[in-house]
Design a protein around this motif. Structure first.
Motif, PDB file in Angstrom:
ATOM      1  N   UNK A   7      15.137   8.411  -3.088  1.00 31.95           N
ATOM      2  CA  UNK A   7      15.262   7.301  -2.380  1.00 31.95           C
ATOM      3  C   UNK A   7      14.679   6.154  -3.172  1.00 31.95           C
ATOM      4  N   UNK A   8      14.099   6.299  -4.121  1.00 35.76           N
ATOM      5  CA  UNK A   8      13.621   5.020  -4.800  1.00 35.76           C
ATOM      6  C   UNK A   8      12.238   5.371  -5.232  1.00 35.76           C
ATOM      7  N   UNK A   9      11.247   4.593  -5.238  1.00 30.57           N
ATOM      8  CA  UNK A   9      10.176   4.814  -5.877  1.00 30.57           C
ATOM      9  C   UNK A   9       9.073   3.450  -5.767  1.00 30.57           C
ATOM     10  N   UNK A  10       8.048   3.596  -6.219  1.00 33.55           N
ATOM     11  CA  UNK A  10       6.905   2.735  -6.020  1.00 33.55           C
ATOM     12  C   UNK A  10       5.755   3.012  -7.060  1.00 33.55           C
ATOM     13  N   UNK A  11       4.937   1.515  -7.081  1.00 33.10           N
ATOM     14  CA  UNK A  11       3.904   1.521  -7.949  1.00 33.10           C
ATOM     15  C   UNK A  11       2.844   1.869  -6.918  1.00 33.10           C
ATOM     16  N   UNK A  12       1.555   2.398  -7.271  1.00 32.17           N
ATOM     17  CA  UNK A  12       0.516   2.791  -6.392  1.00 32.17           C
ATOM     18  C   UNK A  12      -0.890   2.184  -6.825  1.00 32.17           C
ATOM     19  N   UNK A  13      -1.561   1.917  -5.945  1.00 31.98           N
ATOM     20  CA  UNK A  13      -3.123   1.454  -6.254  1.00 31.98           C
ATOM     21  C   UNK A  13      -4.060   2.236  -5.665  1.00 31.98           C
TER      22      UNK A  13
ATOM     23  N   UNK B 175      -0.233  -7.701  -9.244  1.00 34.60           N
ATOM     24  CA  UNK B 175       0.820  -8.698  -9.509  1.00 34.60           C
ATOM     25  C   UNK B 175       0.600  -9.270 -10.757  1.00 34.60           C
ATOM     26  N   UNK B 176       1.579  -9.495 -11.459  1.00 38.67           N
ATOM     27  CA  UNK B 176       3.074  -9.194 -10.976  1.00 38.67           C
ATOM     28  C   UNK B 176       3.451  -7.611 -11.338  1.00 38.67           C
ATOM     29  N   UNK B 177       2.562  -6.926 -11.927  1.00 35.09           N
ATOM     30  CA  UNK B 177       3.123  -5.463 -12.303  1.00 35.09           C
ATOM     31  C   UNK B 177       3.647  -4.796 -11.258  1.00 35.09           C
ATOM     32  N   UNK B 178       3.410  -5.053  -9.933  1.00 36.28           N
ATOM     33  CA  UNK B 178       4.181  -4.145  -9.060  1.00 36.28           C
ATOM     34  C   UNK B 178       5.674  -4.531  -8.815  1.00 36.28           C
ATOM     35  N   UNK B 179       5.802  -5.765  -9.019  1.00 38.63           N
ATOM     36  CA  UNK B 179       7.347  -6.370  -8.901  1.00 38.63           C
ATOM     37  C   UNK B 179       8.068  -5.476 -10.011  1.00 38.63           C
TER      38      UNK B 179
END
Lengths: 559, 559
Positions: B474-480, B495-499
């Motif tokens: 489906x996709x993905x994501x970064x996580x904090x 930011x800007x890493x999550x971009x």
């Protein structure tokens, strides 16, 4: 009787109930009586003709006591203290006094005295019966340090400012006079307001030196009278430069907070930005590829073999030195790239015509520039390469900053130079944030890993030094190189980590009870320091989940 | 003739002159004609009865075009464009239109459609002659994505908003529908205003999913109707909790920006905070030492073997589900600590009396809780352990989040579950900041090193997946995870890493010219994205010295 109970307490266990103290004083005794500040609480200076910066410091302390509104880091945040606070005696006043015979000078003047002759010691007493508290010192600078400690003793709950630990008795003085922070304002620019906020935070940790790495190859933001063209062309923009007025503003703001400003104009390397105004003085300017001739882009170094360039540099430094009242002045001296000069026909032809070697010419340049600084009344400061990698003649007064490795302190001490510790393996705040150079897929920073506050905190200032050499150690500092920093992350990358070395160099190796300083007991106090910074508008990062911050010891890793 | 020149340009080299585009569109053609926005510039929606959130989106875009005031990242910051801008044609209007037959729904409604049926594609045309620009899409959500691209095309200089690259022609759609960011609001609390600022930044990167890890062992900030005691006692404080109104505020703010809110209430582990209100449901609550029975302090897990606890949990989830219109709902499921239950006499006696194994009881719990969610119309989401480490029965509809290692996607795909990539080896934003547990002298983070934007950017969504399984991604994501984060460093750590992953999952593997996506060409655009965030009040960190940001390619590491 109270006295008897009190001694029992301090005899059997030193428990840092007053978590707010950072750095921890050299000697500390506390009781268990509650005390609150009276609405009429005031601070009086029993000082003839008190200097205006002492009066200002008093006003700031009174202000912080009212506006910090910092609740204790316990479950319930002080609600359990409510009843106790209600019945607590009131402290109505704090009196400041100088020891008999002490000269009355401004804090700013005391802060910039030759580093060995500064007086920062103070005593602080808060009786438990509500009678006046007192701070005594030999200098207004010592009084400032005492006021700073006083600010850290109080918590807020429901409109009241209180402590649960009266009486308080502190005798305090720093282990080392140099407790610094270095900020690089060349790679990215920091407005005056950001620097002032940083100075405020430094002062809360009783730090004494702001090492301002003002210029480098990326930009030259210092507007120097007589050499205004250098910043006009070498700064990122006129808005991204420091005017004489800005510099004066920073210096006096720092001084009033007990901080000496050690400015650095890095030479002969790290000077590509000068090429915009004075291309004749710069070798391998903007050379491509940069990696052959420079540590990082853009390439460009002063043609130190040229007497015209040496004189230009000496005059520039002399003019800059006038802007800064500090005794210290750094000419940098790190990472001089020999390949750059090997490729520079002008340098090669000078060396050939004078018959000098590279090192002889560099030594001549150093003598010209350092000589000019000494003539201007300055004590030269250099990076370690100038004594460890180059064969240059330097005054014995020169202070040497160790950065490449903590182990290099030994070699610097062996050459009998005074040392400021700033080793990358303990104190570099920029490490561990990934590679900033472009076109690198997964590169880490050159000085991985991240230097945690714990790592910095375990630094031993005498680790590589013999007992006979220990007098050479002035102290040390954490450093922020700003390839990946600007105002957006200044607070979060610096705080509270930079406070770690502040305690190392103030408190020394032992806690007030004589036991070794350690990260386990430091954590609760560092939380307190961090949350107080937050209350003052400094975006210091969280060290742990709030759950842990409220429960000292319950999130330790050894359980 | 213009057409001829234009084709020559796109045939021979795709140079991303429009550095502002992040993520880069799937198809992009640009020219070299200057165009500026007319003072009277307006955006019109040719949409019958436009939904109010579309009208709001238009107003926001018009606002950003006026207030971004973002100067080009070139030496001189656009001063060289001055003459060109003066003579440039004016663009007077942008028209939005839905393709014939498209339903007219609000952006919020489109954003929460089942993930496979969302329509985000759009086309955008800006003629070079000043005639009206246009965005066409099949949904208001697609129009929003087009507006976002439009915002990134313009620069500011001396009062004018302009581009140098008309005509612009874009056909765009995401490679993957799930482009997310996870935020943990349990370990440390984030006020609604911080979450909204984060949603604004996400929307600028066309991200579609806010994964809200709302609760955990440290605190339970979600106020859930019918279960208000859980937050009343389990949140850090009443001020550090999210009321139904707060939740509604966040959900609608996100929806209007094209972002679906996937909330997570982590179960059965990571639930110590529930013990404050419901101790009967929690095993090994606050056990000491925690390290035997939990991944981190405080210890505490739902007694999943108890049918009372399973029913309590199912009811809690059902009540929480009503607060969130998303189809997705995550029950977590990571790091269930078996030792905790081995030591819990109540759990052991239930297992003994029912004759169930640990895994059978866990499966029963999952069926009860997932079943309740499915009854509430939700698609369950779980962490990878629920399918890889436990033998529990899950609906095939379940979406599985991979976090432990990117390589685990293979095993999840082999079990035919849909996948969201969030592996710690590429996407964990908290890694590399040192150990947060107390009493650790020099420890690094468990997932060292720091995950740079470059590392995340090189992630291949299909790396461990067969072509036949690719539809599962489906996709993905970064996580904090927020052990060491709170509002003080939210912007700078995200930011800007999550971009980075936002472009990975929007753009896919190739640039508009068909060449592979790469960090070298991405850097200049990521600088642009970062500086635009700064203009919008998001404290995204600097990626390089400004000297480098103004000179794409001159600070590459391969030179």
């Amino acid at each position: 009787m109270g006295g008897y109970l009190f001694s029992v307490f301090v005899l059997f266990a030193w428990v840092p109930h007053i978590y707010g103290l950072w750095p921890i004083p050299r000697s500390l005794e506390t009781g268990s009586v509650a005390l609150k500040l009276a609405n009429s609480f005031r601070i009086t200076a029993n000082v003839p003709h008190p200097p205006s910066d002492l009066s200002d410091a008093i006003s700031r302390t009174v202000g912080h006591l009212r506006t910090d509104k910092f609740e204790r880091l316990v479950v319930g945040r002080g609600s359990a203290d409510s009843e106790t606070i209600q019945h607590a005696r009131e402290l109505k006043s704090l009196t400041l006094a100088l020891a008999p015979g002490s000269p009355v000078r401004s804090i700013s003047d005391e802060a910039i005295l030759p580093i060995e002759s500064r007086s920062e010691e103070y005593t602080l007493h808060i009786p438990s019966d509500g009678s006046a508290a007192s701070i005594e010192a030999n200098s207004t600078l010592g009084l400032l340090r005492g006021l700073t400690t006083f600010e850290q003793l109080w918590y807020f709950f429901d409109g009241q400012v209180y402590t649960l630990e009266a009486p308080v008795s502190i005798t305090d003085s720093p282990a080392y006079p140099y407790r610094g922070l270095m900020l690089d304002t060349s790679r990215n620019f920091f407005p005056v307001t950001d620097i002032k906020r940083t100075l405020d935070a430094m002062s809360l940790a009783k730090m004494s030196q702001f090492h301002w790495h003002a210029t480098d190859s990326q930009s030259f933001p210092l507007v120097i009278p007589g050499f205004t063209e250098v910043a006009a062309k070498g700064a990122y923009s006129s808005l991204m430069s420091y005017s004489s007025k800005d510099i004066q503003d920073i210096v006096s703001y720092a001084g009033a907070r007990g901080i000496d400003v050690l400015v650095e104009i890095d030479t002969p390397g790290h000077t590509a930005a000068i090429t915009e105004s004075h291309p004749e003085h710069i070798a391998c300017s903007h050379a491509s590829p940069w990696s052959q001739v420079a540590g990082e882009p853009p390439a460009g170094q002063l043609r130190f073999a040229s007497s015209a360039t040496a004189n230009f540099t000496a005059n520039l430094l002399t003019a800059a030195a006038k802007l800064f009242p500090s005794k210290f002045f750094s000419t940098g001296g790190d990472e001089v790239n020999t390949e750059c000069y090997a490729n520079d026909s002008q340098t090669q032809s000078i060396l050939q015509s004078t018959g000098q070697t590279f090192e002889q010419a560099l030594s001549g340049f150093m003598q010209t520039t350092q000589g000019a600084l000494e003539k201007a009344g300055k004590t030269p400061v250099v990076w370690e390469e100038m004594v460890l990698e180059h064969n240059v003649t330097l005054s014995n007064e020169t202070v040497v900053m160790v950065w490449i490795s903590s182990q290099h302190a030994a070699a610097v001490a062996a050459k009998n130079f005074r040392i400021v510790h700033g080793p990358s393996d303990f104190f570099y705040l920029d490490c561990g944030a990934g590679e900033w150079l472009g076109n690198d897929v997964s590169g880490n920073s050159w000085c991985d890993p991240f230097k945690s506050w714990q790592k910095s905190y375990t630094f031993d200032p005498l680790a590589n030094i013999t007992p006979e050499q220990s007098h050479l150690v002035l102290g040390g500092q954490q450093l922020l190189w700003t390839e990946q920093s600007d105002p957006s992350n200044l607070d979060s990358i610096v705080w509270p980590r930079a406070a770690s070395s502040a305690e190392v160099f103030w408190t020394g190796a032992t806690l007030p009870d004589g036991s070794p300083r350690n990260v386990k007991s430091a954590l609760a106090r560092l939380h307190d320091f961090r949350f107080r910074l937050i209350q003052r508008g400094v975006s210091a990062i969280a060290l742990q989940p709030l759950w842990c911050a409220l429960r000292p010891g319950l999130c330790d890793g050894d359980s």
